[in-house]
Write an enzyme that holds these catalytic residues in place. Sequence first.
Site, PDB file in Angstrom:
ATOM      1  N   SER A 122     -12.738   9.422   2.876  1.00  0.00           N
ATOM      2  CA  SER A 122     -11.633   9.807   3.983  1.00  0.00           C
ATOM      3  C   SER A 122     -10.801   8.818   4.688  1.00  0.00           C
ATOM      4  O   SER A 122     -11.686   8.451   4.962  1.00  0.00           O
ATOM      5  CB  SER A 122     -12.861  10.736   4.730  1.00  0.00           C
ATOM      6  OG  SER A 122     -12.761  11.077   5.913  1.00  0.00           O
ATOM      7  N   HIS A 142      -9.181  13.641   0.861  1.00  0.00           N
ATOM      8  CA  HIS A 142     -10.304  13.764   2.059  1.00  0.00           C
ATOM      9  C   HIS A 142      -9.356  13.292   3.084  1.00  0.00           C
ATOM     10  O   HIS A 142      -9.035  12.337   4.064  1.00  0.00           O
ATOM     11  CB  HIS A 142     -11.092  13.730   2.202  1.00  0.00           C
ATOM     12  CG  HIS A 142     -12.023  14.540   3.000  1.00  0.00           C
ATOM     13  ND1 HIS A 142     -12.391  16.121   2.704  1.00  0.00           N
ATOM     14  CD2 HIS A 142     -12.349  14.484   4.120  1.00  0.00           C
ATOM     15  CE1 HIS A 142     -12.577  17.000   3.854  1.00  0.00           C
ATOM     16  NE2 HIS A 142     -12.718  15.525   4.582  1.00  0.00           N
ATOM     17  N   ASP A 148      -9.691  14.477   7.380  1.00  0.00           N
ATOM     18  CA  ASP A 148     -10.092  15.101   8.672  1.00  0.00           C
ATOM     19  C   ASP A 148      -9.202  15.491   9.697  1.00  0.00           C
ATOM     20  O   ASP A 148      -8.075  14.339   9.986  1.00  0.00           O
ATOM     21  CB  ASP A 148     -11.490  14.220   8.808  1.00  0.00           C
ATOM     22  CG  ASP A 148     -12.315  14.263   7.826  1.00  0.00           C
ATOM     23  OD1 ASP A 148     -12.649  14.954   7.653  1.00  0.00           O
ATOM     24  OD2 ASP A 148     -12.912  13.569   7.385  1.00  0.00           O
ATOM     25  N   MET A 155      -8.626  16.572  13.497  1.00  0.00           N
ATOM     26  CA  MET A 155      -9.338  17.361  14.594  1.00  0.00           C
ATOM     27  C   MET A 155      -8.079  16.980  15.737  1.00  0.00           C
ATOM     28  O   MET A 155      -7.418  16.325  15.786  1.00  0.00           O
ATOM     29  CB  MET A 155     -10.495  15.871  14.634  1.00  0.00           C
ATOM     30  CG  MET A 155     -11.242  16.248  13.600  1.00  0.00           C
ATOM     31  SD  MET A 155     -11.989  13.825  14.445  1.00  0.00           S
ATOM     32  CE  MET A 155     -13.305  13.391  12.560  1.00  0.00           C
ATOM     33  N   HIS A 192      -9.531  18.708   6.163  1.00  0.00           N
ATOM     34  CA  HIS A 192     -10.524  20.152   6.336  1.00  0.00           C
ATOM     35  C   HIS A 192      -9.982  19.593   7.885  1.00  0.00           C
ATOM     36  O   HIS A 192     -10.060  19.278   9.011  1.00  0.00           O
ATOM     37  CB  HIS A 192     -11.934  18.325   6.725  1.00  0.00           C
ATOM     38  CG  HIS A 192     -13.405  19.444   7.286  1.00  0.00           C
ATOM     39  ND1 HIS A 192     -13.960  18.211   7.867  1.00  0.00           N
ATOM     40  CD2 HIS A 192     -13.599  20.626   7.804  1.00  0.00           C
ATOM     41  CE1 HIS A 192     -14.593  18.855   8.253  1.00  0.00           C
ATOM     42  NE2 HIS A 192     -14.108  20.039   8.649  1.00  0.00           N
ATOM     43  N   MET A 220     -11.108  20.669  11.467  1.00  0.00           N
ATOM     44  CA  MET A 220     -12.026  20.954  12.598  1.00  0.00           C
ATOM     45  C   MET A 220     -11.082  21.093  13.889  1.00  0.00           C
ATOM     46  O   MET A 220     -10.581  20.206  14.833  1.00  0.00           O
ATOM     47  CB  MET A 220     -12.738  19.346  12.761  1.00  0.00           C
ATOM     48  CG  MET A 220     -13.289  19.238  11.498  1.00  0.00           C
ATOM     49  SD  MET A 220     -14.083  17.582  11.182  1.00  0.00           S
ATOM     50  CE  MET A 220     -12.634  17.082  10.818  1.00  0.00           C
ATOM     51  N   MET A 226     -21.865  20.292   6.711  1.00  0.00           N
ATOM     52  CA  MET A 226     -21.427  19.086   7.682  1.00  0.00           C
ATOM     53  C   MET A 226     -22.784  18.777   7.644  1.00  0.00           C
ATOM     54  O   MET A 226     -23.901  19.602   7.749  1.00  0.00           O
ATOM     55  CB  MET A 226     -21.081  19.754   8.647  1.00  0.00           C
ATOM     56  CG  MET A 226     -19.029  19.971   8.869  1.00  0.00           C
ATOM     57  SD  MET A 226     -18.328  18.872   8.288  1.00  0.00           S
ATOM     58  CE  MET A 226     -18.495  17.474   9.539  1.00  0.00           C
ATOM     59  N   ASP A 243     -19.791  16.153   4.305  1.00  0.00           N
ATOM     60  CA  ASP A 243     -19.022  15.318   4.516  1.00  0.00           C
ATOM     61  C   ASP A 243     -20.112  15.177   5.831  1.00  0.00           C
ATOM     62  O   ASP A 243     -20.115  15.841   6.660  1.00  0.00           O
ATOM     63  CB  ASP A 243     -18.021  16.246   5.489  1.00  0.00           C
ATOM     64  CG  ASP A 243     -17.101  14.767   5.377  1.00  0.00           C
ATOM     65  OD1 ASP A 243     -17.065  14.505   6.662  1.00  0.00           O
ATOM     66  OD2 ASP A 243     -16.025  15.331   6.606  1.00  0.00           O
TER      67      ASP A 243
END
Length: 217
Positions: free
Chosen positions: A7, A32, A34, A36, A65, A67, A136, A174
């Site tokens: 990540s 990966h 992330d 957000m 991913h 979020m 998660m 994750d």
Amino acid sequence: MAIIAPSILSADFSNLSQQIRLTEIGGAGWIHCDVMDGHFVPNITIGPIIVEAARKCTKLPIDVHLMIENPDKYLEAFANAGANYISVHVEEVVHLNRTVNYIKELGCKAGVVVNPATPINSIMDIAEYIDLLLIMTVNPGFGGQKFISNSIRRIEEAVSLRNKHHSKFLIEIDGGVNKETIVNAKKAGVDVFVAGSAIFDADNITAATTELKNLIK
């Protein structure tokens, strides 16, 4: 199949290309990302521009991913940035079938994500359509958290659900993945392991990636 997906949330963004390359040398299978937004989770991280930068640094699959609130609004931007997998949260998406279909129309593999307090069977009616289930194993929003112990049971539930519905989705985790937690997660049935601080906070990024990969062989 057992894939290490570093990540880049934990990477040094001032030298992203080299950081990704070091994980590749160590045997990483995916990269990966992330994403957000400070609303769905209490942190703000990266957007399509960084995903596009990562895409230029590697030929490995880019695993995004989301979020974020209203992810449907941004799916095309992340697909255009070079994502291979795009995953959205069950807790946020109202019309999940439609969103999964749209991700596939954009040429990406479609994933769904469940938070630690969300039952695994919440994805039962979408199981046959998805390519990836991301479980998660910490509460989303920040890197470096401790692996939630009952995640092992949840992984086993996901494997049972997949078998029951004759589905082919990969199971990804994750959060809190390190050399102490990865072996039991692999035994429970995980296919893809997202690791951030366990890799990028190590003195030797390549060696840390290789060590995790060897543990799940």
